[in-house]
Write a protein that holds these residues in place. Structure first.
Motif, short mmCIF file in Angstrom:
data_model
loop_
_atom_site.label_atom_id
_atom_site.label_comp_id
_atom_site.label_asym_id
_atom_site.label_seq_id
_atom_site.Cartn_x
_atom_site.Cartn_y
_atom_site.Cartn_z
N VAL A 106 0.85 -1.19 0.00
CA VAL A 106 0.00 0.00 0.00
C VAL A 106 0.89 1.24 0.00
CG1 VAL A 106 -1.83 1.28 1.19
CG2 VAL A 106 -1.79 -1.23 1.30
N LEU A 107 0.52 2.18 -0.87
CA LEU A 107 1.18 3.48 -0.90
C LEU A 107 0.19 4.54 -0.42
CD1 LEU A 107 3.04 3.21 -4.30
CD2 LEU A 107 3.97 2.90 -1.99
N ASP A 108 0.65 5.37 0.49
CA ASP A 108 -0.10 6.49 1.04
C ASP A 108 0.08 7.65 0.07
OD1 ASP A 108 -0.66 8.90 2.37
OD2 ASP A 108 0.14 8.20 4.30
N THR A 109 -0.92 7.91 -0.77
CA THR A 109 -0.78 8.95 -1.79
C THR A 109 -0.98 10.36 -1.23
OG1 THR A 109 -3.09 8.70 -2.48
CG2 THR A 109 -1.43 7.42 -3.68
N MET A 110 -1.52 10.47 -0.03
CA MET A 110 -1.67 11.77 0.60
C MET A 110 -0.31 12.31 1.05
SD MET A 110 -3.78 12.73 4.02
CE MET A 110 -3.71 14.37 4.72
N GLN A 111 0.50 11.41 1.62
CA GLN A 111 1.78 11.82 2.19
C GLN A 111 2.97 11.39 1.34
OE1 GLN A 111 1.34 11.78 6.76
NE2 GLN A 111 0.07 10.06 6.04
N GLY A 112 2.70 10.66 0.24
CA GLY A 112 3.77 10.27 -0.67
C GLY A 112 4.76 9.30 -0.07
N ARG A 113 4.26 8.27 0.61
CA ARG A 113 5.15 7.30 1.25
C ARG A 113 4.43 5.95 1.40
NH1 ARG A 113 4.97 10.18 7.19
NH2 ARG A 113 2.93 9.38 7.82
N PRO A 114 5.19 4.91 1.73
CA PRO A 114 4.54 3.61 1.99
C PRO A 114 3.63 3.71 3.22
CG PRO A 114 6.91 3.34 1.68
CD PRO A 114 6.65 4.81 1.79
N HIS A 134 -0.16 -9.96 -7.50
CA HIS A 134 0.23 -8.84 -6.65
C HIS A 134 -0.91 -7.83 -6.66
CE1 HIS A 134 2.80 -6.18 -4.43
NE2 HIS A 134 2.62 -5.23 -5.32
N VAL A 135 -1.41 -7.48 -5.47
CA VAL A 135 -2.56 -6.58 -5.35
C VAL A 135 -2.13 -5.33 -4.59
CG1 VAL A 135 -4.96 -6.36 -4.59
CG2 VAL A 135 -4.08 -8.60 -5.30
N PRO A 136 -1.70 -4.29 -5.31
CA PRO A 136 -1.33 -3.04 -4.65
C PRO A 136 -2.54 -2.14 -4.43
CG PRO A 136 -0.69 -3.00 -6.95
CD PRO A 136 -1.35 -4.32 -6.71
N LEU A 137 -2.43 -1.27 -3.45
CA LEU A 137 -3.46 -0.28 -3.18
C LEU A 137 -2.79 1.08 -3.06
CD1 LEU A 137 -6.55 0.10 -2.41
CD2 LEU A 137 -5.73 0.19 -0.05
N LEU A 138 -3.32 2.06 -3.76
CA LEU A 138 -2.90 3.45 -3.63
C LEU A 138 -4.04 4.13 -2.88
CD1 LEU A 138 -1.76 4.00 -7.31
CD2 LEU A 138 -0.38 3.22 -5.38
N ALA A 139 -3.76 4.73 -1.72
CA ALA A 139 -4.86 5.21 -0.88
C ALA A 139 -4.58 6.58 -0.27
CB ALA A 139 -5.11 4.21 0.26
N SER A 140 -5.67 7.34 -0.14
CA SER A 140 -5.71 8.58 0.65
C SER A 140 -6.98 8.47 1.50
CB SER A 140 -5.76 9.81 -0.28
OG SER A 140 -7.08 10.05 -0.72
N PRO A 141 -7.25 9.44 2.36
CA PRO A 141 -8.50 9.37 3.13
C PRO A 141 -9.76 9.51 2.26
CG PRO A 141 -6.94 10.82 4.22
CD PRO A 141 -6.38 10.51 2.86
N TRP A 142 -9.58 9.94 0.99
CA TRP A 142 -10.74 10.24 0.15
C TRP A 142 -10.81 9.43 -1.14
CZ3 TRP A 142 -7.14 13.76 1.93
CH2 TRP A 142 -7.51 14.40 3.10
N SER A 143 -9.78 8.64 -1.44
CA SER A 143 -9.80 7.89 -2.70
C SER A 143 -8.85 6.71 -2.62
CB SER A 143 -9.40 8.79 -3.87
OG SER A 143 -8.02 9.15 -3.76
N TYR A 144 -9.07 5.76 -3.54
CA TYR A 144 -8.14 4.64 -3.67
C TYR A 144 -8.21 4.09 -5.08
CZ TYR A 144 -12.10 1.41 -3.16
OH TYR A 144 -13.28 0.74 -3.32
N SER A 145 -7.15 3.40 -5.47
CA SER A 145 -7.14 2.68 -6.74
C SER A 145 -6.28 1.43 -6.56
CB SER A 145 -6.64 3.54 -7.89
OG SER A 145 -5.28 3.89 -7.71
#
Length: 120
Positions: A8-16, A104-115
């Motif tokens: 999972v990557l935290d797209t809000m803060q730009g880090r794992p 491999h199932v990655p998640l890109l996530a913020s508090p308001w969205s994911y992909s």
């Protein structure tokens, strides 16, 4: 030998998303309503599981669900969220057809969205 992995990557803060809780389930039955808990874990400093979630004979064709604890993760990072949060837990249902493949199932996530996507 096939395996199932995630990160999972935290797209809000730009880090794992280190420390995010993840649960894995197997979905059985024609309608997928029979749910079997397989594993619960916390992601490491790279936002990854320390080992494959499933591999070898444990990786069977079928339907699965990963549930990611998005709201708890962001609260733990000090992000102020409304109650209830827009995204709380994010469930991803997916199928495994070939037990010899790497899923491999990655998640890109913020508090308001994911992909997500099938990674390599």
């Amino acid at each position: 030998m096939g395996k199932l992995t995630t990160h999972v990557l935290d797209t809000m803060q730009g880090r794992p998303a280190a420390g995010m809780a993840v649960r894995l389930y197997r979905l059985d039955g024609l309608d997928g309503h029979k749910v079997e808990a397989i594993k619960s874990l916390l992601l490491n400093a790279d936002g990854r599981a320390d080992a494959p979630l499933l591999e070898g004979p444990a990786l069977e064709p079928g339907r699965y669900r990963l549930v990611f604890g998005v709201a708890d993760y962001f609260r733990g990072c000090g992000v102020e969220l409304p109650e209830p949060p827009f995204l709380d837990e994010v469930p991803l249902d997916f199928g495994i057809a070939d037990e010899s493949a790497h899923y491999h199932v990655p998640l890109l996530a913020s508090p308001w969205s994911y992909s997500t996507y099938r990674g390599s």
